[in-house]
Structures are given as C-alpha cells and as structure tokens.
Design an enzyme around this catalytic site. Sequence first.
Site, PDB file in Angstrom:
ATOM      1  N   TYR A   1     -20.391  -7.265  -0.462  1.00  0.00           N
ATOM      2  CA  TYR A   1     -19.023  -7.180  -1.157  1.00  0.00           C
ATOM      3  C   TYR A   1     -19.475  -8.209  -2.653  1.00  0.00           C
ATOM      4  O   TYR A   1     -20.459  -9.245  -2.062  1.00  0.00           O
ATOM      5  CB  TYR A   1     -18.020  -8.141  -0.506  1.00  0.00           C
ATOM      6  CG  TYR A   1     -17.489  -7.597   0.476  1.00  0.00           C
ATOM      7  CD1 TYR A   1     -17.263  -6.438   0.853  1.00  0.00           C
ATOM      8  CD2 TYR A   1     -16.186  -7.800   1.380  1.00  0.00           C
ATOM      9  CE1 TYR A   1     -16.570  -5.581   1.330  1.00  0.00           C
ATOM     10  CE2 TYR A   1     -15.797  -7.255   2.604  1.00  0.00           C
ATOM     11  CZ  TYR A   1     -16.015  -5.987   2.549  1.00  0.00           C
ATOM     12  OH  TYR A   1     -15.242  -5.073   3.276  1.00  0.00           O
TER      13      TYR A   1
ATOM     14  N   LEU B   1      -2.749  -3.403   3.840  1.00  0.00           N
ATOM     15  CA  LEU B   1      -1.532  -3.073   2.824  1.00  0.00           C
ATOM     16  C   LEU B   1      -2.202  -2.105   1.988  1.00  0.00           C
ATOM     17  O   LEU B   1      -0.979  -1.260   1.114  1.00  0.00           O
ATOM     18  CB  LEU B   1      -1.186  -4.293   1.886  1.00  0.00           C
ATOM     19  CG  LEU B   1      -0.895  -5.394   2.839  1.00  0.00           C
ATOM     20  CD1 LEU B   1      -0.767  -6.735   1.641  1.00  0.00           C
ATOM     21  CD2 LEU B   1       0.571  -5.434   3.044  1.00  0.00           C
TER      22      LEU B   1
HETATM   23  P1  NAP Z   1      -6.096  -4.191   1.830  1.00  0.00           P
HETATM   24  O1  NAP Z   1      -5.708  -5.582   2.268  1.00  0.00           O
HETATM   25  O2  NAP Z   1      -4.943  -3.281   1.962  1.00  0.00           O
HETATM   26  O3  NAP Z   1      -5.000  -4.744  -0.425  1.00  0.00           O
HETATM   27  C1  NAP Z   1      -5.122  -5.951  -0.428  1.00  0.00           C
HETATM   28  C2  NAP Z   1      -4.600  -5.824  -2.117  1.00  0.00           C
HETATM   29  O4  NAP Z   1      -3.382  -5.619  -2.296  1.00  0.00           O
HETATM   30  C3  NAP Z   1      -4.360  -6.794  -2.253  1.00  0.00           C
HETATM   31  O5  NAP Z   1      -6.102  -7.039  -3.478  1.00  0.00           O
HETATM   32  C4  NAP Z   1      -3.893  -7.356  -3.786  1.00  0.00           C
HETATM   33  O6  NAP Z   1      -3.603  -5.869  -4.640  1.00  0.00           O
HETATM   34  C5  NAP Z   1      -1.948  -6.259  -2.540  1.00  0.00           C
HETATM   35  N1  NAP Z   1      -2.161  -7.661  -2.218  1.00  0.00           N
HETATM   36  C6  NAP Z   1      -1.883  -7.953  -1.454  1.00  0.00           C
HETATM   37  N2  NAP Z   1      -0.966  -9.016  -0.883  1.00  0.00           N
HETATM   38  C7  NAP Z   1       0.212  -8.821  -1.585  1.00  0.00           C
HETATM   39  C8  NAP Z   1       1.260  -9.311  -1.806  1.00  0.00           C
HETATM   40  N3  NAP Z   1       1.501 -10.016  -0.559  1.00  0.00           N
HETATM   41  N4  NAP Z   1       1.749  -8.462  -2.522  1.00  0.00           N
HETATM   42  C9  NAP Z   1       1.629  -7.438  -3.531  1.00  0.00           C
HETATM   43  N5  NAP Z   1       0.360  -7.423  -3.240  1.00  0.00           N
HETATM   44  C10 NAP Z   1      -0.773  -8.141  -2.177  1.00  0.00           C
HETATM   45  O7  NAP Z   1      -7.354  -4.024   0.947  1.00  0.00           O
HETATM   46  P2  NAP Z   1      -8.202  -4.449   0.568  1.00  0.00           P
HETATM   47  O8  NAP Z   1      -8.598  -6.396   0.561  1.00  0.00           O
HETATM   48  O9  NAP Z   1      -8.969  -3.728   0.673  1.00  0.00           O
HETATM   49  O10 NAP Z   1      -8.723  -5.219   2.775  1.00  0.00           O
HETATM   50  C11 NAP Z   1      -8.907  -5.826   3.673  1.00  0.00           C
HETATM   51  C12 NAP Z   1      -9.928  -6.447   3.877  1.00  0.00           C
HETATM   52  O11 NAP Z   1      -9.820  -5.223   4.367  1.00  0.00           O
HETATM   53  C13 NAP Z   1     -11.349  -6.304   2.771  1.00  0.00           C
HETATM   54  O12 NAP Z   1     -10.951  -7.517   1.749  1.00  0.00           O
HETATM   55  C14 NAP Z   1     -12.374  -6.358   3.029  1.00  0.00           C
HETATM   56  O13 NAP Z   1     -12.397  -7.713   3.926  1.00  0.00           O
HETATM   57  C15 NAP Z   1     -11.608  -5.130   5.037  1.00  0.00           C
HETATM   58  N6  NAP Z   1     -11.848  -4.196   4.062  1.00  0.00           N
HETATM   59  C16 NAP Z   1     -13.556  -3.389   5.125  1.00  0.00           C
HETATM   60  C17 NAP Z   1     -13.843  -2.291   5.067  1.00  0.00           C
HETATM   61  C18 NAP Z   1     -14.689  -2.037   6.255  1.00  0.00           C
HETATM   62  O14 NAP Z   1     -15.545  -1.066   5.683  1.00  0.00           O
HETATM   63  N7  NAP Z   1     -15.073  -2.474   7.322  1.00  0.00           N
HETATM   64  C19 NAP Z   1     -13.423  -1.899   4.008  1.00  0.00           C
HETATM   65  C20 NAP Z   1     -12.096  -1.953   3.176  1.00  0.00           C
HETATM   66  C21 NAP Z   1     -11.688  -2.832   3.423  1.00  0.00           C
HETATM   67  P3  NAP Z   1      -3.368  -6.397  -6.164  1.00  0.00           P
HETATM   68  O15 NAP Z   1      -2.964  -7.891  -6.355  1.00  0.00           O
HETATM   69  O16 NAP Z   1      -4.575  -5.657  -7.048  1.00  0.00           O
HETATM   70  O17 NAP Z   1      -2.552  -5.247  -5.320  1.00  0.00           O
END
Ligand code: NAP
Length: 313
Positions: free
Chosen positions: A59, A208
């Site tokens: 990241y 999410l």
């Molecule tokens: P996610 O948790 O599905 O979605 C997060 C996004 O949703 C935020 O960036 C924000 O984007 C929106 N959001 C969050 N809270 C909200 C709320 N209360 N109301 C409205 N919108 C909201 O996706 P992610 O952050 O990509 O994945 C979570 C974590 O998993 C990552 O941060 C990372 O640490 C980990 N990850 C790991 C891998 C792996 O290969 N192991 C891969 C991907 C991710 P907007 O404001 O732009 O809508």
Amino acid sequence: MAEKIKLGRTELNVTPIGLGANAVGGHNLFPNLNDETGKGVVRSALENGINFIDTAFIYGPERSEELIGEVLKENGKRSEVVIATKGAHKFVDGQVVFDNSPAFLEASVHDSLKRLQTDYIDLYYIHFPDKETPKDEAVGALKRLKDAGKIRAIGVSNFSLEQLREANKDGYVDVLQSEYNLLRRQAEQELLPYAHQHTISFIPYFPLASGLLSGKYKRDTVFGAGDIRGNNPLFTGDAYLRNLEKVDKLRDIAAAKGYEVAHVVLAWYLTRDAIDALIPGAKRPEQIASNLKALDIKLTAAEIAAIDAIFKE
Ligand code: NAP
C-alpha cells in the site's frame, strides 16, 4: 468504547471493527490521496477506540506503513494497538512478482518493522502465494520469526484451499484473509468451513465491496478517472444495477432498526462462524465513527436469514 475480543486462537485482543488502511498512503491504489488525511483516519480510529489496523508493504508501496508508524510514534501507546501487515510483493526491474521464500519473508518483516517504527508486528501475513515456495516452508519462516518475538501471529492471504492446507500442515496458521462480502460469497464454499474447523480466524477483505455495500451509490454514479471501481465488474453494466437492487432491499431492514445499510452489512458478517473481526476501509475520518455503529446492532435470526436470502438470489 468498543469491547475487545480475542482473535481466534491468537493472543491478540482486538476491536471487532478494525481499520483497513489501504487508503492511508495507498497512492498506487487510489487517486488523489492526501497523507495528512490518511494520518487523520488512523488518529480518528485510535481516538474512537479502534485498536486493530490492517496495512501492507504494497500500500503505497511502503507509504501506508510509514504513515501508520508516524501516528503510532506520536500516540505513544504502541502496546495498546494491534498492527497487521503483509508482504510477498517484490519489485524486479520495475515489475511486481510474488516471493514467499523464507529469506524474502524474513527481510520483509525487518523492513516493515523499520517503517512501522516498532520492534514487533502483531500479525504478519503472506500477502499472496508465489508459485515456487512450498507453503509450509513459507509459514515455517514466519514461525521462526514468531518464536524470536518479531511477530505475534501468522497469517496468509489470497490462498486457495489447497495452498491453505499446505500452509497449515504443522497447524501454525492463525489467520486467513480473503475476499468475502455479501456480493462475493465464494469463500463460503471451502475457505470459511476450513477456517472454522481449524480455528483459523477469517478476516474478510472488501467487506463493503469497495463502498457498494455502503448504500450510497446510485444508478447514475460516475467514478472519476483513475478510480479502479470504474472497471470493477461489480460496479459495471447490468451486474451493477442488480447489485443496487439488492442493496435497496437492505434499506428497509436498516431503516427499521435506525441504522444505515453499511452498519447492517458489517453486523451480518460478525454473525458468521470463523469471523471475529472486520477491517472496513475508510478514506475520511468520519467513516470510522460511522462503521463502529455496526457494533451496537443486534440482528435477530429472522433478519440474519432475510439478509442471507437477498444476496443468495
Ligand atoms: P471496503 O472495506 O469494502 O470498502 C471501503 C470503502 O468504502 C472506503 O474506502 C470508502 O470508499 C467506503 N466506505 C467506508 N465506510 C463507509 C461508510 N461508513 N459509508 C459510506 N462509505 C464508506 O474495501 P477496502 O478498503 O479496499 O478493503 C478493506 C481492507 O481490506 C483494506 O483497507 C485492506 O486493509 C484490506 N485488503 C486486503 C486485500 C488483500 O489482498 N489481503 C485486498 C484488498 C483489501 P469511498 O468513500 O470512496 O466510497
């Protein structure tokens, strides 16, 4: 303040809602990120009682770990925070390859320790499998780092069932991190049951669905240039419209309880076997406090089944 739970069979006590920090310094993943806002997101998580932060070498690369390290330093309460990070990405002639060799993992842990300005990492994951290294040998390297006190728990991520079995030959895998959300439920076939059977804590990423399951996106939403969601099959064409219809059905359940769609979605995962904690991402500090509201929700058996049914169609 959120109560802490024990993460599977580890000795880590975490808040069931953590912070996914790929948008903290993750300039290679999201356009127009601001490092000060990213640090503000981490500070907001800690101020709101969240003690579980998920990051990775890639990241940024490196920047997310560095920013978290800076906030940890100013906060001065390292022992109260559970830091998870990951490694496996290696740059060769500007191209990324995966490397799970013991020597590379050992060097990666040491580099992460420096960027995080700490002398131990609570949870270290092999971020992606490589093709070459036997997975039990890769995990064996992490076990030696655990015995040496450099890491406290062992995780793997993006492993198939076969790779997970090989990785867990000696029973050393504590945590599995894989994609799982209400719109992508493949993990229910094999990975979640295996994790449950072997007391491996399962941490779903993209809980999410990158914001789609927050309920804020509409039929006419346009994603800006550089926003990878513009190319994500969940966000394009007929599939996007069908997904919005499913999310709409959740609005009534959420509204009847006085919560938002995102809260109900996060609360639902915490009712699943093998899932102890979640790491929703946040781009703005206010999303932190919002996501924590999921912990106040008690879903009834009927609500759990209704949500399941909406997303099984
Ligand atoms: P996610 O948790 O599905 O979605 C997060 C996004 O949703 C935020 O960036 C924000 O984007 C929106 N959001 C969050 N809270 C909200 C709320 N209360 N109301 C409205 N919108 C909201 O996706 P992610 O952050 O990509 O994945 C979570 C974590 O998993 C990552 O941060 C990372 O640490 C980990 N990850 C790991 C891998 C792996 O290969 N192991 C891969 C991907 C991710 P907007 O404001 O732009 O809508």
